[in-house]
Design an enzyme around this catalytic site. Structure first.
Site, PDB file in Angstrom:
ATOM      1  N   TYR A  42     -18.625   5.921 -36.129  1.00  0.00           N
ATOM      2  CA  TYR A  42     -19.911   5.592 -37.019  1.00  0.00           C
ATOM      3  C   TYR A  42     -19.558   4.160 -37.552  1.00  0.00           C
ATOM      4  CZ  TYR A  42     -23.560   8.853 -38.055  1.00  0.00           C
ATOM      5  OH  TYR A  42     -24.719   9.740 -38.112  1.00  0.00           O
ATOM      6  N   GLU A  46     -22.356   2.407 -39.166  1.00  0.00           N
ATOM      7  CA  GLU A  46     -23.601   1.801 -39.875  1.00  0.00           C
ATOM      8  C   GLU A  46     -23.443   0.237 -40.460  1.00  0.00           C
ATOM      9  OE1 GLU A  46     -24.328   5.557 -41.286  1.00  0.00           O
ATOM     10  OE2 GLU A  46     -26.147   5.084 -42.092  1.00  0.00           O
ATOM     11  N   ASP A  82     -42.148  -8.477 -24.915  1.00  0.00           N
ATOM     12  CA  ASP A  82     -41.369  -7.075 -24.548  1.00  0.00           C
ATOM     13  C   ASP A  82     -41.068  -7.595 -22.886  1.00  0.00           C
ATOM     14  OD1 ASP A  82     -40.520  -4.627 -23.679  1.00  0.00           O
ATOM     15  OD2 ASP A  82     -42.146  -3.657 -24.633  1.00  0.00           O
ATOM     16  N   LYS A  94     -33.563  -0.921 -17.249  1.00  0.00           N
ATOM     17  CA  LYS A  94     -34.505  -0.970 -16.172  1.00  0.00           C
ATOM     18  C   LYS A  94     -34.067  -2.032 -15.055  1.00  0.00           C
ATOM     19  CE  LYS A  94     -38.503   0.677 -18.535  1.00  0.00           C
ATOM     20  NZ  LYS A  94     -38.457   0.559 -20.386  1.00  0.00           N
ATOM     21  N   ARG A 133     -29.197   3.041 -20.966  1.00  0.00           N
ATOM     22  CA  ARG A 133     -30.373   3.212 -21.986  1.00  0.00           C
ATOM     23  C   ARG A 133     -30.086   2.529 -23.089  1.00  0.00           C
ATOM     24  NH1 ARG A 133     -34.737   6.116 -20.457  1.00  0.00           N
ATOM     25  NH2 ARG A 133     -34.270   6.504 -18.139  1.00  0.00           N
TER      26      ARG A 133
HETATM   27  N1  DSN Z   1     -41.153   4.777 -19.216  1.00  0.00           N
HETATM   28  C1  DSN Z   1     -41.341   3.527 -19.258  1.00  0.00           C
HETATM   29  C2  DSN Z   1     -41.735   3.331 -18.020  1.00  0.00           C
HETATM   30  O1  DSN Z   1     -41.708   4.056 -16.979  1.00  0.00           O
HETATM   31  O2  DSN Z   1     -42.326   2.145 -17.720  1.00  0.00           O
HETATM   32  C3  DSN Z   1     -41.767   2.891 -20.236  1.00  0.00           C
HETATM   33  O3  DSN Z   1     -41.495   3.341 -21.727  1.00  0.00           O
END
Ligand code: DSN
Length: 394
Positions: free
Chosen positions: A46, A48, A196, A225, A231
């Site tokens: 933890y 915080e 974003d 991504k 994640r």
């Molecule tokens: N779920 C993501 C995507 O597939 O683009 C966006 O949050």
């Protein structure tokens, strides 16, 4: 693992992932090193608070870890510590965006963003998201002929509606966003400019997509991504007299979250080191090359590609084609039966329901990680064509 039930599911998911062509534009495969950090003992801790100001003892390693992660983040995107601040604690993309709004936009005020149907994200002020309930979305418009952002109309709308913040970024817009124009628009109405870059962060790191940092006040990104990490999410805030960075830190913790997930931060740090490598640059370049060839081949085969192509890792394909084809959902289901995984998606000129829209979204990041090149995507395009045509009305 002693838990046989879960072990079996993990093994089954491993097998499923191995056995499919993964064209989900937002998915990727992290390296073994990132994976190892993600499953490390840091998950027991933890922490915080922020470095040297925690609410729990025993932070000698977590403090160092968080600092390394922040430094690597700035380095990958070529940013100086005295100009930009990094927060690596957001648990994922939606809380990261929410934290920025919480910090900078008084409740009830306006956020200008790309609607979901034009390729934006739920958290860009969509009504079904908390971001569209606490704040009001001013939609960014698309020119329905070119299917590109209509910057002229965006400016007119921004000047009239005076949003406090403009967020640009996408989940299903296949083109380069003109950040310079977005800055001019933000200046014309006194708005904060937030980018974003969740979808294209890896492409920015690999220098195959324009960097937003010259123009933005705030940048958010997920890390799983194109960036190919675990994640998670990060926030970059410009350091100046407005003290945006301090407000954002407070909004993340204690405003929105409790303890950061330190194993996630360890894994992000590992992924960021990888993203600074020469091989990652090659990877990012290949992702875009593959997507361009993929889109061209689908076009040659007679499919309508939204905006006529792609500059990125993603393609939006009109499978419905005014009733001559198949719906997006049917296309996605048919493809899955043939071990090709993608998601159905609305297109800018959508006439159908979002649950069974007119298109599918296809992405190249995951299969490029697996080593696929242009010739492989030509074959995938032909396979998709064959599967979908087998179902089409003659
Ligand atoms: N779920 C993501 C995507 O597939 O683009 C966006 O949050």
């Amino acid at each position: 693992m002693k838990d046989i039930q879960i072990k079996k599911l993990i093994e089954a998911e491993k097998k499923r992932q191995k056995g499919v062509i993964n064209l989900i534009a937002s998915e990727n495969y992290m390296s073994n090193d990132v994976f190892e950090a993600r499953g490390s003992v840091f998950d027991n801790k933890y922490s915080e608070g922020y470095q040297s100001a925690r609410y729990y003892q025993g932070q000698e390693n977590t403090d160092k870890l968080e600092i390394i992660c922040m430094e690597r983040l700035l380095k990958v995107f070529g940013l100086k510590k005295d100009k930009w601040h990094a927060n690596v604690q957001p648990l994922s993309g939606a809380p990261a965006n929410l934290a920025v709004y919480l910090a900078l936009v008084p409740q009830g005020e306006k956020i200008m963003g790309l609607p979901l149907s034009y390729g934006g994200h739920l958290t860009h002020g969509q009504k079904v998201s908390i971001t569209g309930k606490v704040w009001q979305q001013v939609p960014i418009s698309i020119d329905l002929k070119t299917e590109l952002i209509d910057y002229k109309k965006m400016k007119i709308d921004a000047v009239r509606e005076k949003p406090t913040l403009i967020v640009v970024g996408f989940t299903a817009y296949p083109r380069i966003v003109d950040f310079k124009k977005c800055r001019e628009i933000a200046d014309s109405c006194g708005a904060i400019l937030m980018v974003d870059m969740s979808h294209f962060a890896g492409l920015v790191a690999g220098k195959v997509y324009p960097s937003p940092f010259q123009y933005a006040d705030v940048v958010t990104s997920t890390t799983h991504k194109t960036l190919r990490g675990p994640r998670g999410a990060v926030i970059f805030a410009k350091k100046d007299s407005r003290e945006i960075n301090k407000k954002i830190d407070k909004a993340v913790f204690p405003g929105l979250q409790g303890g950061p997930h330190m194993a996630q931060i360890a894994a992000i740090a590992v992924a960021l080191k990888e993203a600074g490598s020469v091989s990652f640059k090659k990877y990012a370049k290949q992702v875009v090359k593959n997507a361009k060839v993929f889109a061209e081949e689908l076009k040659k085969l007679g499919w309508r590609i939204i905006s006529g192509g792609t500059d990125t890792h993603l393609i939006l394909m009109d499978t419905w084609m005014d009733g001559k084809g198949v719906s997006g959902k049917e296309a996605a289901v048919r493809l899955e039966k043939n071990n090709i995984i993608c998601n159905f998606n609305t297109i800018p000129t959508e006439t159908r329901s979002p649950f069974d829209p007119s298109g599918i979204r296809l992405g190249t990041p995951a299969e490029t990680t697996r080593g696929k090149k242009e010739k492989d995507f030509v074959l995938i395009a032909r396979k998709i064509d064959k599967i979908l045509r087998a179902k089409m009305v003659k």
